[in-house]
Design an enzyme around this catalytic site. Structure first.
Site, PDB file in Angstrom:
ATOM      1  CG  HIS A  21      -1.933  -0.998   1.368  1.00 53.47           C
ATOM      2  ND1 HIS A  21      -1.993  -1.879   2.415  1.00 53.47           N
ATOM      3  CD2 HIS A  21      -2.998  -1.284   0.575  1.00 53.47           C
ATOM      4  CE1 HIS A  21      -3.064  -2.673   2.272  1.00 53.47           C
ATOM      5  NE2 HIS A  21      -3.677  -2.336   1.154  1.00 53.47           N
ATOM      6  CE  LYS A  45     -11.937  -9.038   2.684  1.00 56.20           C
ATOM      7  NZ  LYS A  45     -10.869  -8.970   1.998  1.00 56.20           N
ATOM      8  NE  ARG A  99      -2.717  -7.390  -4.348  1.00 51.29           N
ATOM      9  CZ  ARG A  99      -3.525  -7.328  -3.313  1.00 51.29           C
ATOM     10  NH1 ARG A  99      -3.038  -7.465  -2.110  1.00 51.29           N
ATOM     11  NH2 ARG A  99      -4.805  -7.144  -3.460  1.00 51.29           N
ATOM     12  CB  SER A 137      -4.072  -6.917   4.184  1.00 52.16           C
ATOM     13  OG  SER A 137      -3.655  -5.637   3.807  1.00 52.16           O
TER      14      SER A 137
HETATM   15  P1  ADP Z   1      -9.653  -3.921  -0.997  1.00 55.43           P
HETATM   16  O1  ADP Z   1     -10.450  -4.702   0.028  1.00 55.43           O
HETATM   17  O2  ADP Z   1     -10.371  -2.716  -1.530  1.00 55.43           O
HETATM   18  O3  ADP Z   1      -9.020  -4.753  -2.065  1.00 55.43           O
HETATM   19  P2  ADP Z   1      -6.972  -3.615   0.105  1.00 55.43           P
HETATM   20  O4  ADP Z   1      -6.552  -2.830   1.309  1.00 55.43           O
HETATM   21  O5  ADP Z   1      -6.714  -5.071   0.114  1.00 55.43           O
HETATM   22  O6  ADP Z   1      -8.499  -3.265  -0.101  1.00 55.43           O
HETATM   23  O7  ADP Z   1      -6.282  -3.016  -1.181  1.00 55.43           O
HETATM   24  C1  ADP Z   1      -6.457  -1.680  -1.569  1.00 55.43           C
HETATM   25  C2  ADP Z   1      -5.813  -1.473  -2.920  1.00 55.43           C
HETATM   26  O8  ADP Z   1      -4.398  -1.598  -2.792  1.00 55.43           O
HETATM   27  C3  ADP Z   1      -6.245  -2.495  -3.977  1.00 55.43           C
HETATM   28  O9  ADP Z   1      -6.309  -1.842  -5.231  1.00 55.43           O
HETATM   29  C4  ADP Z   1      -5.110  -3.492  -3.977  1.00 55.43           C
HETATM   30  O10 ADP Z   1      -4.982  -4.138  -5.242  1.00 55.43           O
HETATM   31  C5  ADP Z   1      -3.934  -2.562  -3.709  1.00 55.43           C
HETATM   32  N1  ADP Z   1      -2.800  -3.278  -3.137  1.00 55.43           N
HETATM   33  C6  ADP Z   1      -2.733  -3.906  -1.945  1.00 55.43           C
HETATM   34  N2  ADP Z   1      -1.528  -4.501  -1.778  1.00 55.43           N
HETATM   35  C7  ADP Z   1      -0.818  -4.236  -2.918  1.00 55.43           C
HETATM   36  C8  ADP Z   1       0.494  -4.574  -3.392  1.00 55.43           C
HETATM   37  N3  ADP Z   1       1.304  -5.323  -2.681  1.00 55.43           N
HETATM   38  N4  ADP Z   1       0.866  -4.126  -4.624  1.00 55.43           N
HETATM   39  C9  ADP Z   1       0.016  -3.389  -5.371  1.00 55.43           C
HETATM   40  N5  ADP Z   1      -1.225  -3.040  -4.994  1.00 55.43           N
HETATM   41  C10 ADP Z   1      -1.637  -3.451  -3.787  1.00 55.43           C
END
Ligand code: ADP
Length: 170
Positions: A21, A45, A99, A137
């Site tokens: 992030h 969730k 990703r 995460s």
């Molecule tokens: P969501 O539940 O909306 O997917 P996340 O917190 O998991 O929320 O992710 C928020 C955004 O950050 C998403 O677009 C996700 O693809 C991106 N993201 C999370 N981790 C990474 C990473 N390691 N590399 C690139 N983008 C990421």
């Protein structure tokens, strides 16, 4: 007339914020004048961290990052439809991270749906540096639960919060 501000919204669950992030946040600051990190309350969730903790962890991370002074970075929570929040903030750009191919289908669907709901919005996908591309995460939480080394994925502060959360649960 002065150029209008370019405002971008980076929405997510941030449960908790990882180096992935943070990499996306740093990249996004190259594209906008104001970046709103939008923490979703309304998630399907049940998150490990309550909203206030997720926001606090992000704010603590932002203090340690080398970020350009000219870009305003704000952390906000939202529990409305994303496009309504984006409009309310005066933003035109939604920033998401990609990703792997596995993210693509969902992200493609979301971007298309949001465009149908508001054709003035653009979704911009950013790719994290290769060191952080694979971080998610969910995996980080699993590692914390099994007491593994969190240092490649999250800051010390986030690792402490994760460890605390899992010892509380024991
Ligand atoms: P969501 O539940 O909306 O997917 P996340 O917190 O998991 O929320 O992710 C928020 C955004 O950050 C998403 O677009 C996700 O693809 C991106 N993201 C999370 N981790 C990474 C990473 N390691 N590399 C690139 N983008 C990421």
């Amino acid at each position: 007339m002065a150029n209008p501000l370019h405002v971008g919204v980076y929405p997510g669950t941030f449960d908790p914020i990882t180096f992935g992030h943070l990499d996306i946040i740093q990249r996004a600051t190259r594209l906008v004048d104001r970046l709103i990190i939008a923490v979703a309350t309304n998630v399907k969730k049940v998150p490990l961290f309550v909203l206030e903790d997720r926001v606090q962890l992000i704010e603590a991370e932002l203090k340690t990052l080398p970020l350009p002074k000219e870009v305003e970075i704000i952390v906000k929570s939202f529990d409305s439809l994303l496009i309504n929040f984006v409009k309310q903030e005066g933003a035109r750009v939604i920033i998401r991270g990609l990703r792997a191919v596995s993210d693509f289908e969902y992200e493609f669907q979301m971007a298309g749906t949001n465009r149908k709901l508001n054709s003035e919005l653009e979704t911009v996908f950013l790719v994290a540096s290769e060191n952080y591309q694979f971080i998610a995460s969910n995996l980080v939480k699993e590692i914390a639960r099994l007491q593994g080394d969190l240092s490649p994925f999250v800051s010390n502060n986030v690792a402490k919060a994760l460890n605390k959360r899992f010892t509380e649960h024991l």
